[in-house]
Write a protein that holds these residues in place. Structure first.
Motif, PDB file in Angstrom:
ATOM      1  N   PHE A 138       1.278  -4.854   8.788  1.00 38.09           N
ATOM      2  CA  PHE A 138       1.500  -3.452   9.119  1.00 38.09           C
ATOM      3  C   PHE A 138       1.335  -3.252  10.620  1.00 38.09           C
ATOM      4  CE2 PHE A 138      -0.183  -3.586   4.794  1.00 38.09           C
ATOM      5  CZ  PHE A 138       0.812  -2.913   4.103  1.00 38.09           C
ATOM      6  N   GLY A 139       2.021  -4.091  11.388  1.00 39.22           N
ATOM      7  CA  GLY A 139       1.905  -4.017  12.839  1.00 39.22           C
ATOM      8  C   GLY A 139       2.340  -2.670  13.382  1.00 39.22           C
ATOM      9  N   GLY A 140       1.573  -2.151  14.332  1.00 41.99           N
ATOM     10  CA  GLY A 140       1.926  -0.893  14.972  1.00 41.99           C
ATOM     11  C   GLY A 140       1.485   0.337  14.212  1.00 41.99           C
ATOM     12  N   ILE A 141       0.939   0.167  13.019  1.00 42.25           N
ATOM     13  CA  ILE A 141       0.527   1.315  12.219  1.00 42.25           C
ATOM     14  C   ILE A 141      -0.978   1.521  12.378  1.00 42.25           C
ATOM     15  CG2 ILE A 141       0.230   2.152   9.861  1.00 42.25           C
ATOM     16  CD1 ILE A 141       2.828   0.921   9.115  1.00 42.25           C
ATOM     17  N   ALA A 142      -1.383   2.741  12.655  1.00 43.23           N
ATOM     18  CA  ALA A 142      -2.798   3.090  12.746  1.00 43.23           C
ATOM     19  C   ALA A 142      -3.088   4.120  11.658  1.00 43.23           C
ATOM     20  CB  ALA A 142      -3.125   3.652  14.127  1.00 43.23           C
ATOM     21  N   PRO A 143      -3.258   3.658  10.423  1.00 50.08           N
ATOM     22  CA  PRO A 143      -3.366   4.607   9.312  1.00 50.08           C
ATOM     23  C   PRO A 143      -4.679   5.374   9.315  1.00 50.08           C
ATOM     24  CG  PRO A 143      -3.661   2.361   8.532  1.00 50.08           C
ATOM     25  CD  PRO A 143      -3.330   2.275   9.985  1.00 50.08           C
ATOM     26  N   THR A 144      -4.612   6.562   8.772  1.00 50.65           N
ATOM     27  CA  THR A 144      -5.820   7.336   8.531  1.00 50.65           C
ATOM     28  C   THR A 144      -6.302   7.048   7.117  1.00 50.65           C
ATOM     29  OG1 THR A 144      -4.456   9.199   7.807  1.00 50.65           O
ATOM     30  CG2 THR A 144      -5.143   9.160  10.116  1.00 50.65           C
ATOM     31  N   LEU A 145      -7.600   7.138   6.928  1.00 47.84           N
ATOM     32  CA  LEU A 145      -8.180   6.828   5.620  1.00 47.84           C
ATOM     33  C   LEU A 145      -7.766   7.880   4.596  1.00 47.84           C
ATOM     34  CD1 LEU A 145     -10.108   5.045   3.957  1.00 47.84           C
ATOM     35  CD2 LEU A 145     -11.955   6.589   4.648  1.00 47.84           C
ATOM     36  N   ARG A 146      -7.271   7.401   3.458  1.00 50.90           N
ATOM     37  CA  ARG A 146      -6.889   8.286   2.360  1.00 50.90           C
ATOM     38  C   ARG A 146      -7.746   7.925   1.151  1.00 50.90           C
ATOM     39  NH1 ARG A 146      -0.986   9.895   3.176  1.00 50.90           N
ATOM     40  NH2 ARG A 146      -0.532   9.174   5.279  1.00 50.90           N
ATOM     41  N   ILE A 147      -8.605   8.835   0.747  1.00 47.28           N
ATOM     42  CA  ILE A 147      -9.479   8.598  -0.397  1.00 47.28           C
ATOM     43  C   ILE A 147      -8.670   8.743  -1.684  1.00 47.28           C
ATOM     44  CG2 ILE A 147     -11.535   9.337  -1.621  1.00 47.28           C
ATOM     45  CD1 ILE A 147     -12.124   8.036   1.037  1.00 47.28           C
ATOM     46  N   ASP A 148      -8.751   7.723  -2.518  1.00 47.89           N
ATOM     47  CA  ASP A 148      -8.019   7.697  -3.781  1.00 47.89           C
ATOM     48  C   ASP A 148      -9.012   7.935  -4.912  1.00 47.89           C
ATOM     49  OD1 ASP A 148      -6.394   7.255  -5.926  1.00 47.89           O
ATOM     50  OD2 ASP A 148      -6.127   5.109  -5.581  1.00 47.89           O
ATOM     51  N   ALA A 149      -8.966   9.130  -5.509  1.00 50.43           N
ATOM     52  CA  ALA A 149      -9.911   9.462  -6.578  1.00 50.43           C
ATOM     53  C   ALA A 149      -9.721   8.555  -7.782  1.00 50.43           C
ATOM     54  CB  ALA A 149      -9.739  10.928  -6.985  1.00 50.43           C
ATOM     55  N   GLY A 150      -8.467   8.258  -8.128  1.00 47.10           N
ATOM     56  CA  GLY A 150      -8.216   7.367  -9.256  1.00 47.10           C
ATOM     57  C   GLY A 150      -8.777   5.983  -9.015  1.00 47.10           C
ATOM     58  N   GLY A 151      -8.587   5.462  -7.793  1.00 45.62           N
ATOM     59  CA  GLY A 151      -9.155   4.160  -7.465  1.00 45.62           C
ATOM     60  C   GLY A 151     -10.669   4.170  -7.491  1.00 45.62           C
ATOM     61  N   ALA A 152     -11.282   5.279  -7.069  1.00 41.41           N
ATOM     62  CA  ALA A 152     -12.735   5.375  -7.107  1.00 41.41           C
ATOM     63  C   ALA A 152     -13.244   5.296  -8.540  1.00 41.41           C
ATOM     64  CB  ALA A 152     -13.189   6.680  -6.452  1.00 41.41           C
ATOM     65  N   VAL A 153     -12.546   5.965  -9.449  1.00 41.00           N
ATOM     66  CA  VAL A 153     -12.959   5.912 -10.863  1.00 41.00           C
ATOM     67  C   VAL A 153     -12.829   4.493 -11.400  1.00 41.00           C
ATOM     68  CG1 VAL A 153     -12.375   6.697 -13.187  1.00 41.00           C
ATOM     69  CG2 VAL A 153     -12.404   8.326 -11.288  1.00 41.00           C
ATOM     70  N   VAL A 154     -11.716   3.827 -11.075  1.00 41.52           N
ATOM     71  CA  VAL A 154     -11.476   2.472 -11.581  1.00 41.52           C
ATOM     72  C   VAL A 154     -12.531   1.505 -11.063  1.00 41.52           C
ATOM     73  CG1 VAL A 154      -9.902   0.506 -11.485  1.00 41.52           C
ATOM     74  CG2 VAL A 154      -9.015   2.785 -11.947  1.00 41.52           C
ATOM     75  N   TYR A 155     -12.772   1.512  -9.757  1.00 40.66           N
ATOM     76  CA  TYR A 155     -13.723   0.546  -9.197  1.00 40.66           C
ATOM     77  C   TYR A 155     -15.162   0.912  -9.536  1.00 40.66           C
ATOM     78  CZ  TYR A 155      -9.944  -1.781  -6.815  1.00 40.66           C
ATOM     79  OH  TYR A 155      -8.792  -2.490  -6.557  1.00 40.66           O
ATOM     80  N   GLY A 156     -15.450   2.194  -9.673  1.00 44.22           N
ATOM     81  CA  GLY A 156     -16.771   2.570 -10.156  1.00 44.22           C
ATOM     82  C   GLY A 156     -16.998   2.089 -11.573  1.00 44.22           C
ATOM     83  N   ALA A 157     -15.967   2.226 -12.429  1.00 46.75           N
ATOM     84  CA  ALA A 157     -16.076   1.734 -13.803  1.00 46.75           C
ATOM     85  C   ALA A 157     -16.222   0.216 -13.844  1.00 46.75           C
ATOM     86  CB  ALA A 157     -14.853   2.176 -14.610  1.00 46.75           C
ATOM     87  N   LEU A 158     -15.528  -0.475 -12.935  1.00 48.70           N
ATOM     88  CA  LEU A 158     -15.666  -1.934 -12.883  1.00 48.70           C
ATOM     89  C   LEU A 158     -17.089  -2.340 -12.491  1.00 48.70           C
ATOM     90  CD1 LEU A 158     -12.329  -3.064 -11.188  1.00 48.70           C
ATOM     91  CD2 LEU A 158     -13.061  -3.518 -13.536  1.00 48.70           C
TER      92      LEU A 158
END
Length: 852
Positions: free
Chosen positions: A351-371
């Protein structure tokens, strides 16, 4: 009456957790805190990798949407572009409402200090662009002429380009690398598109600047209401090499490019979580052992066996829940830090040249919290079963349960055999899913075989003559169940660290040897350009001949690199044209050469071409040419290429010029005379390039040692995350040792009291515990080393080829592995000694007073 009301009076799980588990937690905060930290680190690593990947992909997709707009259809051609005369026919079609021509290329701009800034240049027709890509509509400044949008010398920058070139923008002119060299263009305004640095200009000016006169990169189409997409495509009768593309194809292609890298990072992070489950197992196992009489008393008072099972599982679930919540917070912080330091690719370069901002993913938080909770429950399952199996009468008499027998060893052997079989399976959907399952089976099976491994290794140890050492060895020999609990986390964490160490070392050594083969010259020259390279990075055709005439130059070889596309959803393949007098010496071949039939064009493909397109030695391949034609070539051999993950093809320069008619060159390799001054040769080349009409200041020079150092630095950056995973795995293992020995010392206070009655001093008892720690961690180090080497073989020989299409030899860095094992043994011995000193009180005789 009492029997009937007993079930209703029995305390619930919440009450038991509050009255029994909470005091236990407060009494041993460090031990339980270690399990919580293990879960927290596993969740944090996995969630941070997920957030980084999701943020980078979302940022890239947004940038693509801003540039490509929202057309119904794209007419796209090869990297060299297609004839602009097609535009008139497309725009006149009755099913097309709006047709927007675009030229697009990547190059470099120069800031006020002369530093290159990679930038994407897009040429548009300002009269039609607003209907399809409003983010690319130029916005002239107040001082600019109202017709500036049609000025072929005017540039309009997006916010990131303005920021990167802020010192240069104050001069109202921007130096841009073009087909004619360095050209200064007028800054006339801005565009709303976000993402990496972007410059928009009138299409006529862009065609001249980018060397695409008479060519287009694509045509964006908006169809009329009711128009049939497939029918429009058929009626357009697109020429060879030009095709109709879906608007989201670029995003899908980038996702496919980085998918293997992202999946591998996620799996490695999940392995760290898996290692944390073993720490939960160790701590809860010893907690159950310590509280055996307490749990037995609860059984006598009416708590059934299933209640004891639920109690321990409840404790593990609470540890997992607390660790997961903390891990999600820590993961978001780590992701924010990584996005600032490493960007959106974690060092992978996708992802050269891209400076992304952090995007919180609620669905991912639920999945990894459950894991995380699931990992804690998995770690707590066997201790919970042990609590369920307690016989209250025997436990209250101080009699422990019988040994479990050989069932776990048999299960471990079955898992390890299954893991070997899974490693032989092909990839699924382009990913080494079976290989990941193989690694899991090997790790779990290896842990299950610990009791048998401990027995075999300790049986080979001769009984020491010193009494304290004999006591430590014999106890370790006859108490294999405690040894399993103590070293499970060590084996899991050390196996992961060994596997990652071997994989990274093997890959790094393979890259180093590969660089020796592909960098035989003394000096390399190219025309500096943006990441796209292409026709903007073309050297004067007569420069090699002029360079060969310079003093100090012994030999010159020129090379041409062209990007072609076999599959629109996959990244382009590099075609490399260079002199090939002896392919066996000049290419790092991975097999033998096949003689090409008379009259056929010989090609040499990288290993990725074999995996992705089936281009094995002895087969024929239809090679797309820049003008849209396809030329059959005969694959003579396969070579290793660690620079291009998605394929490269090497042809002799004479063959490429004959079939493509392309005599341009991108870079040169120079062999110098002994004692020749490199600086003088470079100055001579800049002077000669200027005499041939090119800007000599744009030439870039690199010696092999510089290219090697840069390549290995990029390599180390790409694998930076694996170093963090190794550190986390070792930390989890050492937490496990400390927690295990602390709990064991507390559970063995009667034993130590008896030893004190027999005349052993406190220091001698501490020495016995430390010796046990040395024995058990030594056994764990041997088992972890063996298991780690087995896992590394799967990573090197299966996961890497199936993920990245690279093969390499398995290299075992014995010195580093020995140092790693020695450090683990030393740390385990030290933590056992510290745990014993902290837990063994000075009044050891009182520990057996209840037996008086």
């Amino acid at each position: 009456m009492n029997a009937a009301t007993a079930p209703r009076d029995r305390p619930g799980l919440a009450t038991l957790l509050r009255r029994l588990s909470w005091p236990e937690l407060r009494h041993h905060p460090w031990r339980n805190g270690a399990a919580l930290v293990a879960v927290m680190l596993g969740v944090a690593l996995a969630f941070s990798v997920h957030l980084i990947n999701a943020s980078a992909l979302a940022e890239f997709a947004a940038a693509v949407r801003a540039i490509n707009g929202e057309p119904d259809l794209e007419i796209a051609g090869p990297a060299a572009g297609f004839d602009e005369q097609l535009y008139a026919r497309v725009a006149a079609h009755p099913g097309v409402a709006v047709a927007s021509p675009v030229v697009d290329a990547e190059t470099s701009a120069f800031d006020a200090a002369g530093k290159r800034v990679p930038i994407r240049v897009v040429g548009i027709d300002a009269l039609v662009i607003a209907a399809l890509s409003p983010a690319l509509l130029p916005r002239p400044t107040d001082e600019a002429d109202r017709f500036a949008v049609l000025d072929p010398q005017a540039l309009f920058l997006n916010a990131e380009a303005s920021r990167r070139l802020q010192d240069a923008t104050g001069e109202a002119r921007i130096a841009l690398q073009t087909a004619a060299g360095r050209t200064r263009l007028r800054l006339a305004g801005s565009v709303a598109a976000g993402g990496p640095p972007l410059a928009v200009m009138d299409i006529a000016g862009a065609q001249v600047a980018l060397g695409l006169v008479g060519k287009l990169s694509r045509i964006d189409l908006r169809l009329r209401t009711g128009a049939d997409r497939d029918r429009v495509i058929r009626e357009l009768m697109l020429p060879p090499g030009v095709r109709a593309a879906a608007p989201g194809e670029a995003t899908e292609r980038l996702s496919n490019v980085s998918r293997a890298y992202r999946v591998n990072l996620t799996v490695l992070a999940l392995v760290a979580m898996f290692t944390g489950a073993f720490l939960v197992f160790s701590i809860l196992s010893l907690s159950v052992a310590k509280r055996q009489q307490q749990l037995a008393l609860l059984g006598v008072l009416g708590l059934p066996a299933r209640g004891r099972l639920a109690l321990v599982l409840g404790e593990s679930a609470l540890l997992g829940l607390a660790g997961s919540l903390l891990g999600l917070v820590l993961g978001a912080l780590l992701a924010q830090l990584a996005l600032r330091v490493l960007g959106g690719d974690l060092g992978g370069g996708y992802f050269g040249g891209i400076a992304p901002t952090l995007r919180i993913d609620a669905g991912g938080a639920v999945v990894y919290g459950a894991l995380g909770v699931a990992a804690a429950l998995v770690g707590g399952w066997l201790p919970a079963r042990a609590a369920q199996a307690i016989a209250p009468a025997q436990a209250l008499k101080g009699l422990g349960p019988g040994r479990p027998g050989h069932r776990s060893i048999a299960l471990g052997l079955v898992l390890m055999i299954s893991g070997t079989g899974l490693a032989l399976l092909p990839p699924i959907a382009g990913l080494p899913l079976a290989a990941y399952a193989s690694v899991a089976c090997l790790l779990i099976g290896g842990i299950a075989c610990i009791p048998g491994g401990v027995a075999v290794l300790l049986a080979a140890v001769r009984p020491p003559r010193r009494p304290l050492a004999l006591l430590a060895v014999e106890r370790a020999r006859h108490d294999r169940d405690s040894a399993t609990i103590a070293v499970a986390g060590v084996v899991a964490s050390l196996a992961l660290s060994v596997a990652l160490t071997v994989m990274v070392s093997s890959f790094r050594e393979a890259v180093s040897r590969w660089l020796d083969v592909v960098l035989p010259a003394d000096l390399y020259v190219r025309l500096a350009s943006g990441p796209g390279g292409g026709d903007l990075a073309v050297l004067p055709p007569s420069l090699p001949e002029a360079a060969a005439a310079l003093p100090g130059v012994r030999r010159v070889e020129a090379q041409r690199v062209v990007r072609i596309s076999f599959d629109p959803v996959r990244p382009p393949v590099a075609v490399i044209s260079r002199p090939l007098d002896d392919p066996a010496r000049s290419l790092p071949l991975s097999g033998r050469l096949v003689d090409a039939p008379a009259g056929e064009t010989a090609a040499y493909v990288s290993e990725a071409m074999v995996d992705l397109y089936g281009a094995r030695a002895g087969t024929r391949l239809l090679l797309p040419l820049p003008d849209g034609r396809r030329q059959p070539v005969f694959v003579r051999g396969v070579w290793r290429d660690y620079a291009r993950q998605f394929g490269a093809i090497v042809l002799d320069a004479r063959d490429w010029q004959r079939i493509a008619g392309d005599r341009r060159i991108n870079d040169m390799a120079l062999w110098l005379e002994p004692g020749a001054a490199t600086g003088e040769v470079e100055a001579g080349l800049r002077r000669v390039a200027g005499e041939l009409g090119h800007d000599g200041a744009l030439l870039e020079f690199a010696a092999p040692r510089e290219i090697r150092a840069t390549s290995l630095r990029i390599f180390d950056r790409s694998f930076a995350v694996t170093y963090w995973l190794q550190a986390v795995a070792i930390a989890i293992g050492l937490f496990g040792i400390a927690a295990s020995f602390s709990a064991q010392v507390l559970a063995r206070r009667k034993e130590f009291g008896l030893l004190s009655h027999l005349g052993l001093a406190r220091a001698q008892i501490v020495a016995v515990v430390a010796a046990e720690g040395a024995v058990w961690t030594g056994v764990g180090a041997v088992l972890g080393l063996a298991l780690g080497i087995a896992v590394s073989a799967v990573l090197v020989k299966v996961v890497n080829p199936q993920s990245f299409h690279w093969t390499m030899e398995l290299l075992l860095p014995w010195l580093r592995l020995g140092a790693l094992c020695a450090a683990v043994i030393a740390a385990g011995t030290l933590t056992a000694w510290l745990a014993a000193r902290a837990a063994i009180g000075r009044e050891l005789a009182l520990a057996v007073k209840e037996d008086w």
